[in-house]
Design a protein around this motif. Structure first.
Motif, mmCIF file in Angstrom:
data_model
loop_
_atom_site.group_PDB
_atom_site.id
_atom_site.type_symbol
_atom_site.label_atom_id
_atom_site.label_comp_id
_atom_site.label_asym_id
_atom_site.label_seq_id
_atom_site.Cartn_x
_atom_site.Cartn_y
_atom_site.Cartn_z
ATOM 1 N N LEU A 1 -2.459 13.892 7.549
ATOM 2 C CA LEU A 1 -3.236 13.139 6.568
ATOM 3 C C LEU A 1 -3.342 11.673 6.961
ATOM 4 O O LEU A 1 -4.377 11.031 6.753
ATOM 5 C CB LEU A 1 -2.575 13.251 5.186
ATOM 6 C CG LEU A 1 -2.600 14.614 4.500
ATOM 7 C CD1 LEU A 1 -1.747 14.579 3.239
ATOM 8 C CD2 LEU A 1 -4.024 15.014 4.160
ATOM 9 N N HIS A 2 -2.257 11.125 7.507
ATOM 10 C CA HIS A 2 -2.200 9.705 7.859
ATOM 11 C C HIS A 2 -1.531 9.578 9.228
ATOM 12 O O HIS A 2 -0.336 9.343 9.332
ATOM 13 C CB HIS A 2 -1.404 8.932 6.807
ATOM 14 C CG HIS A 2 -1.936 9.078 5.416
ATOM 15 N ND1 HIS A 2 -3.062 8.430 4.980
ATOM 16 C CD2 HIS A 2 -1.518 9.835 4.373
ATOM 17 C CE1 HIS A 2 -3.304 8.766 3.719
ATOM 18 N NE2 HIS A 2 -2.386 9.614 3.331
ATOM 19 N N VAL B 1 0.836 -1.198 0.000
ATOM 20 C CA VAL B 1 0.000 0.000 0.000
ATOM 21 C C VAL B 1 0.875 1.254 0.000
ATOM 22 O O VAL B 1 1.864 1.343 0.725
ATOM 23 C CB VAL B 1 -0.924 0.009 1.236
ATOM 24 C CG1 VAL B 1 -1.734 1.294 1.283
ATOM 25 C CG2 VAL B 1 -1.862 -1.199 1.191
ATOM 26 N N ARG B 2 0.519 2.244 -0.820
ATOM 27 C CA ARG B 2 1.252 3.509 -0.911
ATOM 28 C C ARG B 2 0.333 4.652 -0.480
ATOM 29 O O ARG B 2 -0.423 5.182 -1.289
ATOM 30 C CB ARG B 2 1.734 3.762 -2.337
ATOM 31 C CG ARG B 2 2.621 2.681 -2.923
ATOM 32 C CD ARG B 2 3.999 2.699 -2.270
ATOM 33 N NE ARG B 2 4.947 1.913 -3.025
ATOM 34 C CZ ARG B 2 5.132 0.603 -2.896
ATOM 35 N NH1 ARG B 2 4.396 -0.076 -2.025
ATOM 36 N NH2 ARG B 2 6.034 -0.032 -3.610
ATOM 37 N N PRO C 1 -11.544 -12.475 1.502
ATOM 38 C CA PRO C 1 -11.512 -12.259 2.952
ATOM 39 C C PRO C 1 -10.232 -12.744 3.629
ATOM 40 O O PRO C 1 -9.958 -12.338 4.768
ATOM 41 C CB PRO C 1 -12.733 -13.049 3.451
ATOM 42 C CG PRO C 1 -13.657 -13.085 2.279
ATOM 43 C CD PRO C 1 -12.759 -13.189 1.080
ATOM 44 N N ARG C 2 -9.449 -13.558 2.947
ATOM 45 C CA ARG C 2 -8.199 -14.035 3.550
ATOM 46 C C ARG C 2 -7.072 -13.013 3.442
ATOM 47 O O ARG C 2 -6.018 -13.179 4.073
ATOM 48 C CB ARG C 2 -7.747 -15.328 2.867
ATOM 49 C CG ARG C 2 -8.690 -16.513 3.038
ATOM 50 C CD ARG C 2 -8.226 -17.685 2.184
ATOM 51 N NE ARG C 2 -8.233 -17.340 0.762
ATOM 52 C CZ ARG C 2 -7.740 -18.114 -0.202
ATOM 53 N NH1 ARG C 2 -7.168 -19.272 0.114
ATOM 54 N NH2 ARG C 2 -7.802 -17.730 -1.466
ATOM 55 N N ILE C 3 -7.272 -11.963 2.659
ATOM 56 C CA ILE C 3 -6.202 -11.012 2.387
ATOM 57 C C ILE C 3 -6.221 -9.858 3.389
ATOM 58 O O ILE C 3 -7.238 -9.211 3.605
ATOM 59 C CB ILE C 3 -6.327 -10.446 0.955
ATOM 60 C CG1 ILE C 3 -6.277 -11.572 -0.080
ATOM 61 C CG2 ILE C 3 -5.234 -9.415 0.692
ATOM 62 C CD1 ILE C 3 -4.978 -12.316 -0.108
ATOM 63 N N LEU C 4 -5.061 -9.582 3.977
ATOM 64 C CA LEU C 4 -4.828 -8.365 4.753
ATOM 65 C C LEU C 4 -3.869 -7.490 3.956
ATOM 66 O O LEU C 4 -2.947 -7.998 3.318
ATOM 67 C CB LEU C 4 -4.199 -8.686 6.112
ATOM 68 C CG LEU C 4 -4.931 -9.670 7.023
ATOM 69 C CD1 LEU C 4 -4.097 -9.926 8.275
ATOM 70 C CD2 LEU C 4 -6.312 -9.137 7.394
ATOM 71 N N SER C 5 -4.064 -6.190 4.013
ATOM 72 C CA SER C 5 -3.182 -5.267 3.293
ATOM 73 C C SER C 5 -2.612 -4.268 4.296
ATOM 74 O O SER C 5 -3.306 -3.359 4.747
ATOM 75 C CB SER C 5 -3.956 -4.543 2.192
ATOM 76 O OG SER C 5 -3.116 -3.656 1.486
ATOM 77 N N ALA C 6 -1.342 -4.459 4.661
ATOM 78 C CA ALA C 6 -0.706 -3.648 5.697
ATOM 79 C C ALA C 6 0.212 -2.604 5.077
ATOM 80 O O ALA C 6 0.928 -2.871 4.112
ATOM 81 C CB ALA C 6 0.091 -4.545 6.649
ATOM 82 N N GLN C 7 0.198 -1.399 5.655
ATOM 83 C CA GLN C 7 1.122 -0.358 5.210
ATOM 84 C C GLN C 7 2.536 -0.678 5.686
ATOM 85 O O GLN C 7 2.728 -1.276 6.738
ATOM 86 C CB GLN C 7 0.672 1.001 5.737
ATOM 87 C CG GLN C 7 -0.631 1.473 5.118
ATOM 88 C CD GLN C 7 -1.084 2.820 5.663
ATOM 89 O OE1 GLN C 7 -0.417 3.411 6.500
ATOM 90 N NE2 GLN C 7 -2.223 3.306 5.181
ATOM 91 N N HIS C 8 3.502 -0.263 4.886
ATOM 92 C CA HIS C 8 4.896 -0.572 5.196
ATOM 93 C C HIS C 8 5.675 0.705 5.510
ATOM 94 O O HIS C 8 5.172 1.817 5.362
ATOM 95 C CB HIS C 8 5.551 -1.304 4.021
ATOM 96 C CG HIS C 8 5.817 -0.422 2.844
ATOM 97 N ND1 HIS C 8 4.821 0.188 2.130
ATOM 98 C CD2 HIS C 8 6.972 -0.028 2.253
ATOM 99 C CE1 HIS C 8 5.334 0.917 1.164
ATOM 100 N NE2 HIS C 8 6.647 0.811 1.210
ATOM 101 N N HIS D 1 7.481 5.354 0.567
ATOM 102 C CA HIS D 1 8.150 4.395 1.446
ATOM 103 C C HIS D 1 8.296 5.025 2.841
ATOM 104 O O HIS D 1 7.298 5.398 3.438
ATOM 105 C CB HIS D 1 9.477 3.950 0.848
ATOM 106 C CG HIS D 1 9.325 3.282 -0.478
ATOM 107 N ND1 HIS D 1 8.519 2.185 -0.672
ATOM 108 C CD2 HIS D 1 9.864 3.552 -1.701
ATOM 109 C CE1 HIS D 1 8.560 1.801 -1.935
ATOM 110 N NE2 HIS D 1 9.363 2.624 -2.586
ATOM 111 N N SER D 2 9.497 5.183 3.348
ATOM 112 C CA SER D 2 9.659 5.753 4.693
ATOM 113 C C SER D 2 9.781 7.272 4.683
ATOM 114 O O SER D 2 9.886 7.890 5.746
ATOM 115 C CB SER D 2 10.897 5.145 5.364
ATOM 116 O OG SER D 2 12.080 5.502 4.655
#
Length: 294
Positions: free
Chosen positions: A186-187, A167-168, A231-238, A174-175
């Protein structure tokens, strides 16, 4: 690491741990030949606007460092000569080019009809002759990653979700930019997206703080309900870190999805060397220590 040098715009967690920090120049603080590497044919002089402190471009740093480590024959007296080298095929120098607005080369369409494609065979290659020569499969194939419901069903029993980490969030790269106040507005918190059905199964509500755990470690992020996926998918920010935490690490390991992913050599793609950043098997649960809700 015995010695670490960092060149950056800001004092990031990595920079704070470095032995030497070199303040680098942004694109507005350096001369360069803009967009010469793209395919639209335009190049333009990107003129330096301002000098900030002792900031220098990466090009200038490397051009000065090269001769000091015995590679002088590969570098220039100063980086302006490097810009002259880029412009040499057109018979221009940087001093001449920076007075211009732009240049566009002659546009030629259907070049492949005359000289073929940019492949060893000059043909459109469905099978890559380069990969074949290197001993790899020349055709694109689907291969299960080393860790997946199919490859490691025994792991999947205990870690029944597939965590992707690409996720972007707008405002961050990125960092980068985590320390800028308005982008954090914003985030504010790192987000993991979870399907409503999976959230209901795990007793998670929108906005809850949750723990995402793989075999390699665990992190905390705030849950956001998001349909439109398996439903099995999680999308985590990096690449999350927290400037407000006043220590050199700035909490880099509290919410960073890299804690979850595999990075050993055995799991990397044999041809490209890419690591498996999109397929970590994990579990997710409410962060009970915080009550999960805040």
């Amino acid at each position: 690491v015995e010695f670490m040098a960092v060149a950056d715009f800001f004092m990031t967690p990595t920079a704070e741990l470095a032995d030497i920090v070199l303040p680098t120049a942004s694109w507005l603080e350096m001369d360069y030949v803009g967009d010469f590497w793209k395919r639209h044919g335009y190049i333009l002089p990107r003129r330096k606007v301002v000098q900030i402190g002792e900031c220098r471009s990466d090009h200038e740093m490397l051009n000065d460092l090269g001769p000091r480590i015995g590679q002088g024959e590969y570098w220039w007296k100063d980086f302006e000569q490097g810009l002259d080298y880029i412009l040499h095929p057109m018979g221009l120098t940087w001093k001449e080019f920076k007075k211009m607005d732009y240049i566009r080369g002659e546009v030629q369409y259907y070049k492949y009809k005359e000289r073929g494609f940019s492949t060893p065979t000059r043909k459109l290659e469905i099978a890559s002759t380069v990969l074949e020569k290197m001993g790899y499969d020349p055709l694109p194939q689907h291969r299960e990653p080393p860790e997946s419901p199919v490859s490691t069903p025994e792991v999947y029993k205990d870690y029944p979700y597939i965590c992707i980490t690409g996720v972007r969030p707008p405002g961050f790269f990125h960092s980068e930019n985590r320390q800028i106040k308005w982008t954090r507005e914003l985030h504010r918190d790192p987000i993991v997206e979870i399907h409503p059905d999976a959230a209901a199964k795990e007793g998670i509500q929108d906005g809850d703080w949750v723990v995402i755990e793989s075999r390699r470690g665990k992190i905390r992020q705030r849950a956001k309900l998001a349909a439109g996926r398996d439903p099995r998918i999680l999308s985590a920010q990096h690449a999350c870190w927290f400037p407000e935490i006043k220590d050199p690490g700035h909490g880099w390991d509290l919410s960073n999805a890299n804690i979850l992913t595999e990075d050993n050599l055995e799991g990397m793609d044999p041809a490209m060397g890419a690591s498996n950043l999109k397929t970590a098997l994990c579990k997710i649960y409410l962060e009970k220590a915080q009550g999960g809700r805040s």
